[in-house]
Scaffold this motif. Structure first.
Motif, PDB file in Angstrom:
ATOM      1  N   CYS A   1       0.850  -1.187   0.000  1.00  0.00           N
ATOM      2  CA  CYS A   1       0.000   0.000   0.000  1.00  0.00           C
ATOM      3  C   CYS A   1       0.889   1.243   0.000  1.00  0.00           C
ATOM      4  O   CYS A   1       2.069   1.178   0.364  1.00  0.00           O
ATOM      5  CB  CYS A   1      -0.920   0.018   1.221  1.00  0.00           C
TER       6      CYS A   1
ATOM      7  N   TYR B   1       2.547   4.646   1.374  1.00  0.00           N
ATOM      8  CA  TYR B   1       2.978   4.992   2.728  1.00  0.00           C
ATOM      9  C   TYR B   1       3.231   6.502   2.760  1.00  0.00           C
ATOM     10  O   TYR B   1       4.372   6.955   2.690  1.00  0.00           O
ATOM     11  CB  TYR B   1       4.245   4.209   3.075  1.00  0.00           C
TER      12      TYR B   1
ATOM     13  N   TRP C   1       6.262   3.421  -0.722  1.00  0.00           N
ATOM     14  CA  TRP C   1       5.317   2.300  -0.717  1.00  0.00           C
ATOM     15  C   TRP C   1       5.728   1.325   0.358  1.00  0.00           C
ATOM     16  O   TRP C   1       6.909   0.970   0.452  1.00  0.00           O
ATOM     17  CB  TRP C   1       5.314   1.596  -2.075  1.00  0.00           C
TER      18      TRP C   1
ATOM     19  N   ARG D   1      -2.811  -6.880   2.459  1.00  0.00           N
ATOM     20  CA  ARG D   1      -3.279  -6.033   1.352  1.00  0.00           C
ATOM     21  C   ARG D   1      -4.691  -5.526   1.626  1.00  0.00           C
ATOM     22  O   ARG D   1      -4.997  -4.348   1.415  1.00  0.00           O
ATOM     23  CB  ARG D   1      -3.251  -6.822   0.039  1.00  0.00           C
TER      24      ARG D   1
ATOM     25  N   SER E   1      -5.325  -1.475   2.967  1.00  0.00           N
ATOM     26  CA  SER E   1      -5.982  -0.599   2.000  1.00  0.00           C
ATOM     27  C   SER E   1      -7.189   0.099   2.604  1.00  0.00           C
ATOM     28  O   SER E   1      -7.689   1.083   2.068  1.00  0.00           O
ATOM     29  CB  SER E   1      -6.432  -1.399   0.775  1.00  0.00           C
TER      30      SER E   1
END
Length: 299
Positions: free
Chosen positions: A164, A166, A269, A292, A296
């Motif tokens: 995800c 960052y 990321w 994940r 998210s």
């Protein structure tokens, strides 16, 4: 297979810190755990634990052996499983195994504190060990199944799995802004007191209408842990680049203010570093999918 049982006993004891706790994890008597570790020590011709009436401590040989045995055990489990896991809820079914995870301290406390217990509730036959380390590690060399981080570092025979965005934010305390003023553009930052994260150094990168901008800042205070930088920033010591989720509460309550919004900090990321030989393990695949999904979602 006796050696494999001995290794399992050693690793369980190293995790649990006692023979009795390891015995409960392995569902055997403490005397069985002790016997298996004694056999492994005989095979290695080295003591693995310093034993006292109060606690067990790994010897130097034990510290060296631990990540190697973790890696060996993970490879054997993956080979025995053949990449096929019985369906959840079936006879003897459900994902099972052990996961050793590295994560940055601040991220681990703020985000994983809820995510990992939920994962274990969904997969009760998976055991989890989390090590909070504020540096990049090679998971293949240090015995991790998954190493989480946002630094742009890669290793041979280790797969990068993006998870995800960052986002980070440039911020300072109102007290500092009142005393020193607010920078208007990246070129102003060398004239300010800056608080730097040791792993990323004193070169800061920003986006601008004309493209990326980098600037070398003067570090008044540097640390390898995000909570220390947060505390220093809130005390008015200087300007810091902090993870957005870590700074969110302070920004909302006004103890920190965001700076230079027209020059956002270059994004990173969050990724998982996974040794190539472990990506196919059912617990690893399940946790990556879980991360994940959960990361998210809004924190």
């Amino acid at each position: 297979m006796d050696t494999l049982l001995n290794i399992r006993a050693f690793l369980a004891t190293a995790r649990a810190g006692s023979f009795s706790a390891a015995a409960r994890e392995l569902n055997v008597a403490p005397s069985v755990v002790i016997k298996r570790i004694n056999r492994l020590e005989d095979q290695m011709r080295a003591r693995l634990f310093l034993r006292s009436t109060r606690r067990l401590t790994l010897t130097e040989a034990g510290e060296r052996a631990r990540p190697r045995y973790q890696a060996i055990l993970a490879e054997i489990e993956a080979a025995l499983a053949g990449g096929i896991a019985p369906p959840d809820g079936g006879p003897g079914g459900g994902i099972q195994g052990h996961l050793r995870i590295k994560a940055p301290t601040t991220f681990g406390i703020l985000r994983l504190g809820a995510i990992l217990p939920e994962f274990q509730q969904a997969h009760p036959r998976v055991t989890v060990e989390v090590v909070l380390v504020d540096r990049s590690v090679n998971p293949a060399e240090e015995g991790f199944d998954i190493a989480l981080g946002a630094l742009p570092v890669s290793y041979a025979h280790v797969e990068d799995v993006p998870l995800c965005p960052y986002p980070r934010v440039l911020c300072a305390a109102p007290e500092y802004v009142a005393r020193r003023g607010a920078p208007q553009r990246p070129a102003d930052l060398p004239d300010h007191d800056c608080l730097t994260y040791a792993a990323t150094g004193s070169t800061w990168s920003f986006a601008s209408p004309r493209g990326p901008v980098t600037v070398d800042v003067r570090a008044r205070f540097s640390a390898n842990e995000g909570q220390l930088l947060m505390a220093a920033a809130r005390r008015g010591l200087g300007i810091a680049v902090l993870p957005q989720d870590a700074a969110a509460a302070a920004l909302e309550e006004g103890t920190l203010v965001a700076l230079m919004p027209e020059y956002p900090v270059a994004p990173l990321w969050l990724k998982a570093l996974v040794p190539e030989g472990r990506r196919g393990r059912a617990p690893v695949k399940a946790l990556l999918d879980w991360l994940r999904e959960k990361l998210s979602a809004p924190s």
